[in-house]
Design an enzyme around this catalytic site. Sequence first.
Site, PDB file in Angstrom:
ATOM      1  N   GLY A  80     -17.712 -54.101 -10.269  1.00  0.00           N
ATOM      2  CA  GLY A  80     -18.909 -53.134 -10.660  1.00  0.00           C
ATOM      3  C   GLY A  80     -19.777 -53.754 -11.904  1.00  0.00           C
ATOM      4  N   SER A 107     -20.751 -53.891  -4.987  1.00  0.00           N
ATOM      5  CA  SER A 107     -19.923 -52.746  -5.432  1.00  0.00           C
ATOM      6  C   SER A 107     -20.769 -51.750  -4.924  1.00  0.00           C
ATOM      7  CB  SER A 107     -19.325 -53.376  -6.636  1.00  0.00           C
ATOM      8  OG  SER A 107     -18.965 -51.751  -7.952  1.00  0.00           O
ATOM      9  N   TYR A 130     -17.202 -46.915  -2.487  1.00  0.00           N
ATOM     10  CA  TYR A 130     -16.437 -45.508  -3.557  1.00  0.00           C
ATOM     11  C   TYR A 130     -16.899 -43.717  -2.493  1.00  0.00           C
ATOM     12  CZ  TYR A 130     -15.136 -48.354  -7.292  1.00  0.00           C
ATOM     13  OH  TYR A 130     -14.694 -49.263  -8.744  1.00  0.00           O
ATOM     14  N   THR A 156     -12.630 -48.466  -1.293  1.00  0.00           N
ATOM     15  CA  THR A 156     -11.310 -48.254  -2.522  1.00  0.00           C
ATOM     16  C   THR A 156     -11.177 -46.505  -2.331  1.00  0.00           C
ATOM     17  OG1 THR A 156     -12.859 -50.061  -3.488  1.00  0.00           O
ATOM     18  CG2 THR A 156     -11.264 -48.132  -4.764  1.00  0.00           C
ATOM     19  N   LYS A 252      -8.824 -51.014   0.560  1.00  0.00           N
ATOM     20  CA  LYS A 252      -8.422 -51.616  -0.422  1.00  0.00           C
ATOM     21  C   LYS A 252      -7.824 -50.940  -1.790  1.00  0.00           C
ATOM     22  CE  LYS A 252     -10.345 -54.205  -4.694  1.00  0.00           C
ATOM     23  NZ  LYS A 252     -10.337 -53.347  -6.144  1.00  0.00           N
ATOM     24  N   SER A 274      -3.720 -54.143  -3.606  1.00  0.00           N
ATOM     25  CA  SER A 274      -4.252 -54.929  -4.771  1.00  0.00           C
ATOM     26  C   SER A 274      -3.991 -53.752  -5.942  1.00  0.00           C
ATOM     27  CB  SER A 274      -6.079 -54.366  -4.754  1.00  0.00           C
ATOM     28  OG  SER A 274      -6.831 -54.194  -5.892  1.00  0.00           O
ATOM     29  N   HIS A 276      -5.603 -52.747  -8.802  1.00  0.00           N
ATOM     30  CA  HIS A 276      -7.066 -52.423  -8.902  1.00  0.00           C
ATOM     31  C   HIS A 276      -7.593 -53.519 -10.208  1.00  0.00           C
ATOM     32  CE1 HIS A 276     -11.127 -49.754  -8.331  1.00  0.00           C
ATOM     33  NE2 HIS A 276     -11.667 -50.575  -9.910  1.00  0.00           N
TER      34      HIS A 276
END
Length: 380
Positions: A80, A107, A130, A156, A252, A274, A276
């Site tokens: 982001g 993103s 998202y 995500t 993710k 991941s 994050h």
Amino acid sequence: MAKPLTIADLKSLAQRRVPKMFFDYADSGAWTEQTYRANESDFAKIGLRQRVLVDMTNRTLETTMVGQKVSMPVALAPTGLTGMQHADGEMLAAQAAEEAGVPFTLSTMSICSIEDVASVTTKPFWFQLYVMRDKDFVLNLINRAKAARCSALVLTADLQILGQRHKDLRNGLSAPPKFTPKHIWQMATRPFWCLDMLQTKRRSFGNIVGHAKNVSDLSSLSSWTAEQFDPQLSWADVSWIKEQWGGPLIIKGICDVEDARAAAETGADAIIVSNHGGRQLDGAPSSISVLPAIVDAVGDRIEVHLDGGIRSGQDVLKAVALGAKGTYIGRPFLYGLGAMGKEGVSLALSILRKEMDVTMALCGKRDIKDVNSSIIAGRQ
């Protein structure tokens, strides 16, 4: 300063050129930053086997990620506010990735829009989604990614609610920045960054402002984002997203064996191991420490990638040796972007490529597809 030789060199240069609030945004984790630090330090605990008197000619790092050819097993991670590290940052990073033959992932919370990035690239890039409460907006994002010929969708899964990041709160982070005395001072001490920013019109969230209902400016955007991340997102939503998208789907944010097995059941094409970047659950294990168990758990049912803590080509090679089919870099390319713009992203990728290539040769391998746990010390 001499030409940067390492990702750490690019980080130092970026810190001098990017206003503190935006550098800190890229270079911070949640709460105590324990997981953020572990992502890096756990790579250092993994040793390599040095091999000698083997043929080291005709080496190649070429492979595939979700069936797409890549020049090395590295993609630029979705990050982001990339366009606040450098003016038009997402567009510049996408161009550098295309020239290097690796995927760029845009993103949802980018400064430059899907359409902006499509306008300056010739090959398909990837888009990170998202999931918001407003499903019409989500569907619109997916359709915009299709129209831009994006070749993979990255869902995500680990940001249903936001982990607390103390540096961002203390800095009063916003895009564009607020004009308090503190923020004005931060920008005034970074004149080259300011000059670049004055020459672009892209200073807000390009995928959201003007696209989401009743979001036409920054004040309405702030309240919208606070309400929109969907805390009810579940495995049941993945099938709807997969159906709407219709192309390669990557999930993710997988950091647990049970979640990896659940992801494999969805029919997704790949998962990204991941946490994050240590920005969500502080105290979660590092990505590299859980990779082997996750690879063992899902086998060949789903492709496994890794994100988090990579700061060198050796780190990439270690992840591949432990079962990752691909890796993602976020902070390394952001450091390059903040330090030197597009040239810095290209340099970051070049640094990783050279380190990976030389290390692979010194471990006795010539083809990245032949790299496995046999190059890891103690795993013969």
